[in-house]
Scaffold this active site. Structure first.
Site, PDB file in Angstrom:
ATOM      1  N   CYS A 253      -7.052 120.443  23.244  1.00 47.02           N
ATOM      2  CA  CYS A 253      -7.394 121.343  24.356  1.00 47.02           C
ATOM      3  C   CYS A 253      -8.880 121.641  24.509  1.00 47.02           C
ATOM      4  O   CYS A 253      -9.501 121.244  25.490  1.00 47.02           O
ATOM      5  CB  CYS A 253      -6.616 122.644  24.189  1.00 47.02           C
ATOM      6  SG  CYS A 253      -4.840 122.409  24.359  1.00 47.02           S
TER       7      CYS A 253
HETATM    8  N1  LIG Z   1      -1.198 120.517  21.777  1.00 45.78           N
HETATM    9  C1  LIG Z   1      -1.476 121.660  22.321  1.00 45.78           C
HETATM   10  O1  LIG Z   1      -1.783 122.605  21.642  1.00 45.78           O
HETATM   11  C2  LIG Z   1      -1.401 121.869  23.827  1.00 45.78           C
HETATM   12  C3  LIG Z   1      -1.386 123.180  24.315  1.00 45.78           C
HETATM   13  C4  LIG Z   1      -1.301 123.398  25.656  1.00 45.78           C
HETATM   14  C5  LIG Z   1      -1.284 122.313  26.532  1.00 45.78           C
HETATM   15  N2  LIG Z   1      -1.338 121.036  26.051  1.00 45.78           N
HETATM   16  C6  LIG Z   1      -1.290 119.936  27.017  1.00 45.78           C
HETATM   17  O2  LIG Z   1       0.025 119.399  27.050  1.00 45.78           O
HETATM   18  C7  LIG Z   1      -0.016 117.996  27.286  1.00 45.78           C
HETATM   19  C8  LIG Z   1       0.689 117.261  26.167  1.00 45.78           C
HETATM   20  O3  LIG Z   1      -0.009 117.517  24.959  1.00 45.78           O
HETATM   21  P1  LIG Z   1       0.651 117.345  23.534  1.00 45.78           P
HETATM   22  O4  LIG Z   1      -0.221 118.068  22.579  1.00 45.78           O
HETATM   23  O5  LIG Z   1       2.095 117.662  23.584  1.00 45.78           O
HETATM   24  O6  LIG Z   1       0.469 115.755  23.332  1.00 45.78           O
HETATM   25  P2  LIG Z   1       1.128 114.852  22.180  1.00 45.78           P
HETATM   26  O7  LIG Z   1       0.217 113.705  22.010  1.00 45.78           O
HETATM   27  O8  LIG Z   1       1.493 115.699  21.001  1.00 45.78           O
HETATM   28  O9  LIG Z   1       2.493 114.358  22.837  1.00 45.78           O
HETATM   29  C9  LIG Z   1       2.562 113.579  23.975  1.00 45.78           C
HETATM   30  C10 LIG Z   1       3.793 112.700  23.867  1.00 45.78           C
HETATM   31  O10 LIG Z   1       3.925 112.019  25.103  1.00 45.78           O
HETATM   32  C11 LIG Z   1       4.390 110.719  24.825  1.00 45.78           C
HETATM   33  N3  LIG Z   1       4.131 109.862  25.972  1.00 45.78           N
HETATM   34  C12 LIG Z   1       2.985 109.256  26.338  1.00 45.78           C
HETATM   35  N4  LIG Z   1       3.170 108.572  27.488  1.00 45.78           N
HETATM   36  C13 LIG Z   1       4.457 108.776  27.850  1.00 45.78           C
HETATM   37  C14 LIG Z   1       5.240 108.341  28.935  1.00 45.78           C
HETATM   38  N5  LIG Z   1       4.729 107.583  29.902  1.00 45.78           N
HETATM   39  N6  LIG Z   1       6.525 108.714  28.965  1.00 45.78           N
HETATM   40  C15 LIG Z   1       7.055 109.489  27.990  1.00 45.78           C
HETATM   41  N7  LIG Z   1       6.353 109.947  26.944  1.00 45.78           N
HETATM   42  C16 LIG Z   1       5.076 109.589  26.884  1.00 45.78           C
HETATM   43  C17 LIG Z   1       3.666 110.326  23.554  1.00 45.78           C
HETATM   44  O11 LIG Z   1       4.342 109.275  22.889  1.00 45.78           O
HETATM   45  C18 LIG Z   1       3.695 111.640  22.774  1.00 45.78           C
HETATM   46  O12 LIG Z   1       4.815 111.734  21.916  1.00 45.78           O
HETATM   47  C19 LIG Z   1      -1.488 117.650  27.443  1.00 45.78           C
HETATM   48  O13 LIG Z   1      -1.827 117.703  28.780  1.00 45.78           O
HETATM   49  C20 LIG Z   1      -2.178 118.772  26.687  1.00 45.78           C
HETATM   50  O14 LIG Z   1      -3.492 118.992  27.139  1.00 45.78           O
HETATM   51  C21 LIG Z   1      -1.379 120.800  24.708  1.00 45.78           C
END
Ligand SMILES: NC(=O)c1ccc[n+]([C@@H]2O[C@H](COP(=O)([O-])OP(=O)(O)OC[C@H]3O[C@@H](n4cnc5c(N)ncnc54)[C@H](O)[C@@H]3O)[C@@H](O)[C@H]2O)c1
Length: 396
Positions: A253
């Site tokens: 983030c």
């Molecule tokens: N991690 C955090 O603390 C957090 C907090 C708030 C918001 N976010 C936001 O949430 C979103 C996701 O972040 P995250 O931390 O969960 O990421 P992450 O990397 O932990 O998980 C993302 C998942 O999406 C999968 N993926 C990728 N392409 C895909 C597709 N085409 N179809 C299906 N699955 C697919 C990946 O294999 C992975 O398992 C981002 O935009 C991030 O900025 C993250």
């Protein structure tokens, strides 16, 4: 409701478990086959979701992981929770969001509520998601995720949730969905407001962290303790919020989201100068840390054994994305040190494994997990602490 969640990472799995707990039937779709089979055997990969909780939902058939794209058809709600990183040239990379859009376009045949939780710039739901799905007339809402991995006080249930939609019906259905597992749901006037609020929140942190990082350097040059000053300032009961200095920022983030705001700001001709400067300050922190370590270790680390303690980006989580520990280690090696690292939560990383803490010449504490013993860190002759948690140690 039957709910499909695209992406089973930190955000997707957290929401999946929240929704399953509220009695919805959840399909967790991910392109990562290993992850899905791990989840289906009841092994969670994130701190906030226990194996036993996951196993409970698997056995009651309220949660199923899948890589089968066709299973997202026929749901009431589809949540997009895929990565939104930066490209090599540090521009927004919406390729994962576009892949999720294509998945919906090709597999969903009836009107569904599509919610985007992935963090991105204002306009993403309208222009990058809804405008690209031409097969069916869906409902669209944006509800940016605010999860803070490892935070035991604030989670999905008690963190207020913002919702903006492309139509009143989309907002009303999204409110119904989130109200089933979130205490407070706040409607805003458009998806752009919800999207902008999320990236402004993270920009607020990024800029304030950069400010205290710069201040820590000023205080050190003045010969006073920056942390003592910040603690003293924090005694003011109003108009001040304490941020702490550190070795830089990590995770998905804070180092990334502000650059999404800077990108759209640039598109509309208003340069985001604070974001640019904050990025510069935060990205320069590993070099500052190494400069201080070299000075503290007698002017050189050449040939010295240095252990970097904690390589994940924050305490008590195993996430190493964008961790400043990577640059700290690289710069120490460039300076001639023989560097190992210790992080029981991470275990293996960048083709290397965590080593046991022993008597090294120098220990550099980048992240301090609760399970790591201060006494073990102090076995090293010189300790440089970036976390402010080791009494008597040198540091920032
Ligand atoms: N991690 C955090 O603390 C957090 C907090 C708030 C918001 N976010 C936001 O949430 C979103 C996701 O972040 P995250 O931390 O969960 O990421 P992450 O990397 O932990 O998980 C993302 C998942 O999406 C999968 N993926 C990728 N392409 C895909 C597709 N085409 N179809 C299906 N699955 C697919 C990946 O294999 C992975 O398992 C981002 O935009 C991030 O900025 C993250």
């Amino acid at each position: 409701m039957r709910v499909a969640i695209i992406g089973q990472g930190y955000v997707g799995l957290t929401i999946a478990v929240g929704a399953a707990g509220a009695g919805h039937v959840v399909i967790g779709f991910d392109v990562n086959k290993n992850l899905v089979s791990q989840l289906n055997s009841g092994i969670s990969h994130i701190e906030g979701v226990s194996d036993s909780k996951l196993k409970g939902f698997l056995s009651s058939d309220t949660y199923t992981g899948t890589t089968d794209a066709s299973s997202i058809n026929g749901c009431d709600v589809i949540v997009i929770a895929v990565p939104t990183p930066l490209t090599e040239s540090r521009e927004p990379d919406l390729s994962y969001v576009h892949a999720a859009v294509e998945l919906i376009q090709n597999n969903v045949r009836g009107p569904t509520l599509i919610i985007n939780e992935s963090t991105s710039y204002p306009g993403t739901l309208r222009k990058e998601i809804a405008a690209r799905i031409t097969s069916v007339n869906h409902l669209y809402a944006s509800s940016p995720e605010r999860v803070d991995p490892g935070n035991t006080q604030w989670g999905t249930k008690n963190t207020p949730r913002l919702i903006g939609g492309l139509s009143p019906e989309a907002v009303s259905k999204a409110k119904e969905f989130y109200s089933s597992f979130c205490d407070t749901v706040i409607e805003v006037s458009s998806p752009e407001v919800a999207e902008a609020a999320k990236i402004f929140e993270n920009t607020f942190r990024q800029v304030n962290i950069a400010l205290v990082n710069e201040f820590a350097q000023i205080a050190d040059a003045l010969g006073i303790s920056g942390r003592e000053v910040l603690d003293a300032a924090a005694t003011k009961p109003y108009g001040f919020m304490e941020f702490n200095p550190g070795p830089g920022v990590g995770g998905h983030c804070i180092p990334v989201d502000p650059t999404y705001l800077a990108y759209v700001a640039n598109e509309v001709g208003v340069p985001a100068t604070f974001i640019k400067r904050a990025n510069e300050v935060n990205l320069a922190m590993p070099a500052y840390v190494v400069k201080r370590v070299i000075a503290g270790a007698g002017g050189s680390v050449k040939g010295k054994s240095v252990v970097v303690v904690g390589v994940s980006y924050k305490a008590n989580v195993a996430d190493t994305r964008e961790t400043p520990a990577a640059s700290v280690i690289d710069l120490l090696r460039e300076a001639g040190a023989s560097v190992t690292w210790h992080d029981p939560l991470v275990g293996s990383w960048r083709g290397e494994s965590s080593t046991e803490l022993g008597a090294c010449d120098v220990a550099v504490v980048v992240t301090k997990h609760e399970v790591v013993s201060v006494a073990d860190i102090k076995k090293s002759s010189y300790v440089f602490d970036c976390t402010g948690s080791i009494t008597g140690a040198d540091g920032i």
